[in-house]
Design a protein around this motif. Structure first.
Motif, short mmCIF file in Angstrom:
data_model
loop_
_atom_site.label_atom_id
_atom_site.label_comp_id
_atom_site.label_asym_id
_atom_site.label_seq_id
_atom_site.Cartn_x
_atom_site.Cartn_y
_atom_site.Cartn_z
N GLU A 30 11.20 62.93 42.43
CA GLU A 30 9.93 63.46 42.77
C GLU A 30 9.96 63.58 44.32
OE1 GLU A 30 5.22 63.17 42.24
OE2 GLU A 30 6.50 61.82 41.32
N GLU A 31 10.34 62.40 44.85
CA GLU A 31 10.44 62.39 46.50
C GLU A 31 11.51 63.20 47.09
OE1 GLU A 31 11.33 59.30 49.87
OE2 GLU A 31 11.03 58.28 48.15
N TRP A 32 12.62 63.43 46.34
CA TRP A 32 13.50 64.28 47.07
C TRP A 32 13.12 65.62 46.50
CZ3 TRP A 32 16.80 67.91 44.46
CH2 TRP A 32 17.98 68.35 45.06
N SER A 33 12.24 66.01 45.82
CA SER A 33 12.12 67.45 45.30
C SER A 33 11.33 68.07 46.35
CB SER A 33 11.45 67.63 43.98
OG SER A 33 10.33 66.98 44.09
N ILE A 34 10.30 67.16 47.15
CA ILE A 34 9.26 67.67 47.87
C ILE A 34 9.80 68.33 49.27
CG2 ILE A 34 7.38 66.85 49.47
CD1 ILE A 34 6.93 64.66 47.16
N ASP A 35 10.89 67.58 49.76
CA ASP A 35 11.57 68.00 51.02
C ASP A 35 13.16 68.34 50.77
OD1 ASP A 35 11.96 68.41 53.79
OD2 ASP A 35 12.17 66.41 54.26
N TYR A 36 13.85 67.53 50.55
CA TYR A 36 15.36 68.04 50.60
C TYR A 36 15.57 68.82 49.58
CZ TYR A 36 16.07 64.27 53.82
OH TYR A 36 16.06 63.14 54.94
N GLY A 37 15.04 68.65 48.39
CA GLY A 37 15.13 69.62 47.28
C GLY A 37 14.84 71.12 47.50
N LYS A 38 13.62 71.23 48.03
CA LYS A 38 13.17 72.50 48.56
C LYS A 38 13.99 73.23 49.53
CE LYS A 38 8.16 72.06 47.69
NZ LYS A 38 6.69 71.86 48.35
#
Length: 213
Positions: free
Chosen positions: A156-164
């Motif tokens: 969830e944390e990764w998806s917010i910044d790095y994932g996007k």
């Protein structure tokens, strides 16, 4: 991309991409190609408008013109013809889904558990097109990762910044390669759109075009 690999762009809200998964896997096995699965997010309202329907198919909201409705209805009719032959369920979606988050989850899977990528793709397609998955819900996506056995810690944390950011890079590269729809195949720097192009791709690989005539 290595010489023995093929990039395949998919979007989980595309029934054409869903129907292309199994034939693409078989094609890659027959031709000794490694598949590099890549997400692509279609902006359907830009060319087909948008609409919402209820469980019975009654239109609740729409900004489509008659031409767009005819294209949409034909597309699903066409997909169901092929789906019925293979006993695949394709229920028309009740809205145009935002597939950015589930696309980010695909990238996460590739990074953390690449050997589970096809399991993830098959699970999401199968259940989404039965209308059994809310692919915009982070908790639902984390449960998918859990169910398949994919590392979900910090997703969830990764998806917010790095994932996007990672997804944007993939889509930007797709646009550089000329991608505009799914499924799209890129092999040896050449773009092919649609699973019906698999025979042409094979001809490109072996130099035998006789079966295409």
């Amino acid at each position: 991309m290595k010489n023995n690999s093929i990039d395949i762009y998919i979007d989980f809200k595309s029934p054409y991409a869903y129907l292309a998964v199994e034939p693409s896997i078989l094609f890659s096995q027959e031709n000794k190609l490694n598949i590099n699965w890549l997400p692509y997010v279609l902006e359907i309202p830009d060319y087909l408008g948008s609409a919402k329907v209820d469980d019975h198919g009654n239109v609740l909201e729409s900004n489509r013109n008659d031409h767009q409705w005819r294209r949409v209805k034909y597309s699903y009719m066409d997909c169901r013809r092929y789906a019925n032959i293979r006993n695949i369920t394709v229920r028309g979606p009740q809205k145009i889904w935002n597939t950015r988050l589930i696309s980010i989850a695909l990238l996460w899977t590739k990074i953390n558990n690449d050997d589970q990528t096809e399991s993830f793709i098959n699970y999401v397609f199968l259940n989404f097109w039965k209308r059994e998955l809310d692919i915009e819900n982070i908790d639902v996506i984390i449960n998918i990762l859990k169910k398949i056995g994919i590392n979900y810690n910090e997703f969830e944390e990764w998806s917010i910044d790095y994932g996007k950011k990672e997804l944007d890079l993939v889509i930007n590269k797709a646009h550089i390669n000329g991608v505009f729809g799914v499924p799209s195949y890129v092999i040896k720097n050449e773009l092919f759109w649609g699973r019906e192009q698999l025979p042409m791709i094979k001809a490109r690989l072996n130099g035998d075009y006789s079966k295409l005539i």
